[in-house]
Design a protein around this motif. Structure first.
Motif, PDB file in Angstrom:
ATOM      1  N   GLY A   1       0.795  -1.221   0.000  1.00 26.95           N
ATOM      2  CA  GLY A   1       0.000   0.000   0.000  1.00 26.95           C
ATOM      3  C   GLY A   1       0.831   1.276   0.000  1.00 26.95           C
ATOM      4  N   ASP A   2       2.126   1.159  -0.290  1.00 25.80           N
ATOM      5  CA  ASP A   2       3.018   2.322  -0.314  1.00 25.80           C
ATOM      6  C   ASP A   2       3.207   2.776  -1.763  1.00 25.80           C
ATOM      7  N   MET A   3       2.249   3.578  -2.238  1.00 24.89           N
ATOM      8  CA  MET A   3       2.229   3.978  -3.646  1.00 24.89           C
ATOM      9  C   MET A   3       3.357   4.955  -3.986  1.00 24.89           C
ATOM     10  N   GLU A   4       3.795   5.728  -3.011  1.00 23.79           N
ATOM     11  CA  GLU A   4       4.897   6.673  -3.246  1.00 23.79           C
ATOM     12  C   GLU A   4       6.198   5.908  -3.532  1.00 23.79           C
ATOM     13  N   THR A   5       6.478   4.884  -2.717  1.00 22.02           N
ATOM     14  CA  THR A   5       7.674   4.059  -2.956  1.00 22.02           C
ATOM     15  C   THR A   5       7.564   3.339  -4.301  1.00 22.02           C
ATOM     16  N   ALA A   6       6.367   2.847  -4.626  1.00 19.64           N
ATOM     17  CA  ALA A   6       6.162   2.172  -5.915  1.00 19.64           C
ATOM     18  C   ALA A   6       6.452   3.127  -7.069  1.00 19.64           C
ATOM     19  N   ARG A   7       5.993   4.383  -6.945  1.00 21.92           N
ATOM     20  CA  ARG A   7       6.206   5.383  -7.993  1.00 21.92           C
ATOM     21  C   ARG A   7       7.700   5.699  -8.141  1.00 21.92           C
ATOM     22  N   VAL A   8       8.395   5.899  -7.022  1.00 24.30           N
ATOM     23  CA  VAL A   8       9.832   6.187  -7.037  1.00 24.30           C
ATOM     24  C   VAL A   8      10.586   5.036  -7.715  1.00 24.30           C
ATOM     25  N   CYS A   9      10.249   3.806  -7.343  1.00 25.73           N
ATOM     26  CA  CYS A   9      10.949   2.638  -7.903  1.00 25.73           C
ATOM     27  C   CYS A   9      10.665   2.474  -9.394  1.00 25.73           C
ATOM     28  N   GLU A  10       9.453   2.851  -9.824  1.00 27.07           N
ATOM     29  CA  GLU A  10       9.128   2.825 -11.253  1.00 27.07           C
ATOM     30  C   GLU A  10       9.989   3.822 -12.017  1.00 27.07           C
ATOM     31  N   GLU A  11      10.165   5.007 -11.453  1.00 23.84           N
ATOM     32  CA  GLU A  11      10.961   6.053 -12.115  1.00 23.84           C
ATOM     33  C   GLU A  11      12.437   5.655 -12.160  1.00 23.84           C
ATOM     34  N   ILE A  12      12.934   5.076 -11.066  1.00 21.89           N
ATOM     35  CA  ILE A  12      14.325   4.602 -11.057  1.00 21.89           C
ATOM     36  C   ILE A  12      14.499   3.496 -12.095  1.00 21.89           C
ATOM     37  N   CYS A  13      13.526   2.588 -12.144  1.00 25.34           N
ATOM     38  CA  CYS A  13      13.584   1.460 -13.083  1.00 25.34           C
ATOM     39  C   CYS A  13      13.692   1.955 -14.523  1.00 25.34           C
ATOM     40  N   ALA A  14      12.984   3.025 -14.852  1.00 21.45           N
ATOM     41  CA  ALA A  14      13.032   3.586 -16.214  1.00 21.45           C
ATOM     42  C   ALA A  14      14.440   4.079 -16.544  1.00 21.45           C
ATOM     43  N   GLU A  15      15.145   4.638 -15.552  1.00 20.50           N
ATOM     44  CA  GLU A  15      16.532   5.085 -15.774  1.00 20.50           C
ATOM     45  C   GLU A  15      17.458   3.898 -16.007  1.00 20.50           C
ATOM     46  N   GLU A  16      17.231   2.808 -15.276  1.00 26.28           N
ATOM     47  CA  GLU A  16      18.054   1.598 -15.467  1.00 26.28           C
ATOM     48  C   GLU A  16      17.788   0.996 -16.847  1.00 26.28           C
ATOM     49  N   GLU A  17      16.515   0.991 -17.246  1.00 27.97           N
ATOM     50  CA  GLU A  17      16.158   0.447 -18.563  1.00 27.97           C
ATOM     51  C   GLU A  17      16.782   1.281 -19.677  1.00 27.97           C
ATOM     52  N   ALA A  18      16.816   2.596 -19.493  1.00 28.31           N
ATOM     53  CA  ALA A  18      17.411   3.486 -20.504  1.00 28.31           C
ATOM     54  C   ALA A  18      18.916   3.228 -20.624  1.00 28.31           C
ATOM     55  N   MET A  19      19.569   3.012 -19.481  1.00 30.43           N
ATOM     56  CA  MET A  19      21.011   2.729 -19.495  1.00 30.43           C
ATOM     57  C   MET A  19      21.274   1.379 -20.160  1.00 30.43           C
ATOM     58  N   ALA A  20      20.485   0.375 -19.824  1.00 26.80           N
ATOM     59  CA  ALA A  20      20.643  -0.954 -20.429  1.00 26.80           C
ATOM     60  C   ALA A  20      20.419  -0.875 -21.945  1.00 26.80           C
ATOM     61  N   ALA A  21      19.414  -0.110 -22.362  1.00 23.71           N
ATOM     62  CA  ALA A  21      19.109   0.031 -23.791  1.00 23.71           C
ATOM     63  C   ALA A  21      20.260   0.725 -24.520  1.00 23.71           C
ATOM     64  N   TRP A  22      20.850   1.752 -23.874  1.00 22.69           N
ATOM     65  CA  TRP A  22      21.985   2.459 -24.490  1.00 22.69           C
ATOM     66  C   TRP A  22      23.161   1.498 -24.680  1.00 22.69           C
ATOM     67  N   LEU A  23      23.460   0.732 -23.646  1.00 28.07           N
ATOM     68  CA  LEU A  23      24.564  -0.227 -23.726  1.00 28.07           C
ATOM     69  C   LEU A  23      24.299  -1.253 -24.830  1.00 28.07           C
ATOM     70  N   GLU A  24      23.048  -1.704 -24.885  1.00 30.04           N
ATOM     71  CA  GLU A  24      22.677  -2.704 -25.893  1.00 30.04           C
ATOM     72  C   GLU A  24      22.898  -2.160 -27.304  1.00 30.04           C
ATOM     73  N   GLU A  25      22.539  -0.892 -27.507  1.00 33.55           N
ATOM     74  CA  GLU A  25      22.687  -0.275 -28.827  1.00 33.55           C
ATOM     75  C   GLU A  25      24.150  -0.018 -29.182  1.00 33.55           C
ATOM     76  N   ASN A  26      24.993   0.203 -28.181  1.00 37.78           N
ATOM     77  CA  ASN A  26      26.354   0.678 -28.442  1.00 37.78           C
ATOM     78  C   ASN A  26      27.455  -0.343 -28.197  1.00 37.78           C
ATOM     79  N   MET A  27      27.132  -1.472 -27.564  1.00 35.42           N
ATOM     80  CA  MET A  27      28.212  -2.392 -27.162  1.00 35.42           C
ATOM     81  C   MET A  27      28.950  -2.996 -28.365  1.00 35.42           C
ATOM     82  N   GLY A  28      28.244  -3.245 -29.461  1.00 34.12           N
ATOM     83  CA  GLY A  28      28.899  -3.792 -30.652  1.00 34.12           C
ATOM     84  C   GLY A  28      29.921  -2.817 -31.219  1.00 34.12           C
ATOM     85  N   GLU A  29      29.513  -1.557 -31.317  1.00 35.26           N
ATOM     86  CA  GLU A  29      30.391  -0.507 -31.837  1.00 35.26           C
ATOM     87  C   GLU A  29      31.605  -0.313 -30.927  1.00 35.26           C
ATOM     88  N   ILE A  30      31.391  -0.348 -29.621  1.00 33.01           N
ATOM     89  CA  ILE A  30      32.492  -0.190 -28.657  1.00 33.01           C
ATOM     90  C   ILE A  30      33.487  -1.344 -28.810  1.00 33.01           C
TER      91      ILE A  30
END
Ligand code: MG
Ligand code: FE
Length: 192
Positions: free
Chosen positions: A146-175
């Motif tokens: 029932g802690d919706m604020e913590t759920a919201r914070v963790c969702e926003e953090i998760c989006a940053e992790e997903e963006a970083m993973a996606a960037w690495l995925e797109e660039n790792m071959g070139e690197i």
């Protein structure tokens, strides 16, 4: 039928009021614990990203993306601390947890050969997915608590992790290719 009746009896036996209260307490404690685990994970991420950012010289795009995620990671740690405090959980255990992921990350990034940058990308990609899983679990658990604020914070953090993973995925071959080309060039130079 009889099967249905015995199932009702089982459910009835499993959920008296007292047990329900205990289960709710367990959920809160577990979410507190998982938030502290996530906090320890972010401290480890900070150490790893900081080390990579300092060592990378010849890959400016990768270095810039790592520095961006390092700043995100520091904010994530602070946001987790705010969640832990707001929930009234003890933050005394936070520091003790910091070494939990050290062994794993040393295995992934401790011994650097000439392919340090490529191994670093591999370690980061792996780490981001551990983070993504941790936050998806935390979102569901915080909602169950029932802690919706913590759920919201963790969702926003998760989006940053997903963006970083996606960037690495797109660039790792070139690197990797950049690394191979640089290595070949320096071998050619050594022959002359
Ligand atoms: Mg993170
Ligand atoms: Fe991350």
């Amino acid at each position: 039928g009889r099967g249905n009746m015995s199932r009702q009896r089982l459910l009835g036996a499993r959920l008296p009021t007292q047990t329900q209260e205990n289960e709710m307490t367990d959920i809160k404690d577990r979410v507190d614990q998982w938030l502290r685990d996530a906090h320890a994970m972010e401290e480890q991420a900070e150490t790893m990203l900081n080390g990579q950012a300092m060592r990378i010289e010849n890959y400016p795009t990768l270095k810039a993306r790592i520095e961006q995620h390092l700043e995100e990671t520091k904010r994530q740690r602070a946001r987790l601390e705010a969640c832990i405090e707001r929930r009234g959980a003890s933050s005394s255990g936070i520091k003790d947890m910091a070494m939990k992921f050290t062994a794993m990350m040393q295995n992934l990034s401790g011994v650097f050969a000439g392919d340090e940058v490529v191994k670093g990308v591999l370690a980061s990609y792996t780490f981001e997915h551990m983070e993504i899983a941790s936050y998806r679990i935390l979102v569901a658990a915080a909602e169950a608590d029932g802690d919706m604020e913590t759920a919201r914070v963790c969702e926003e953090i998760c989006a940053e992790e997903e963006a970083m993973a996606a960037w690495l995925e797109e660039n790792m071959g070139e690197i990797a290719i950049q690394h191979l080309v640089r290595q070949e060039a320096s071998l050619e130079e050594a022959k002359r």
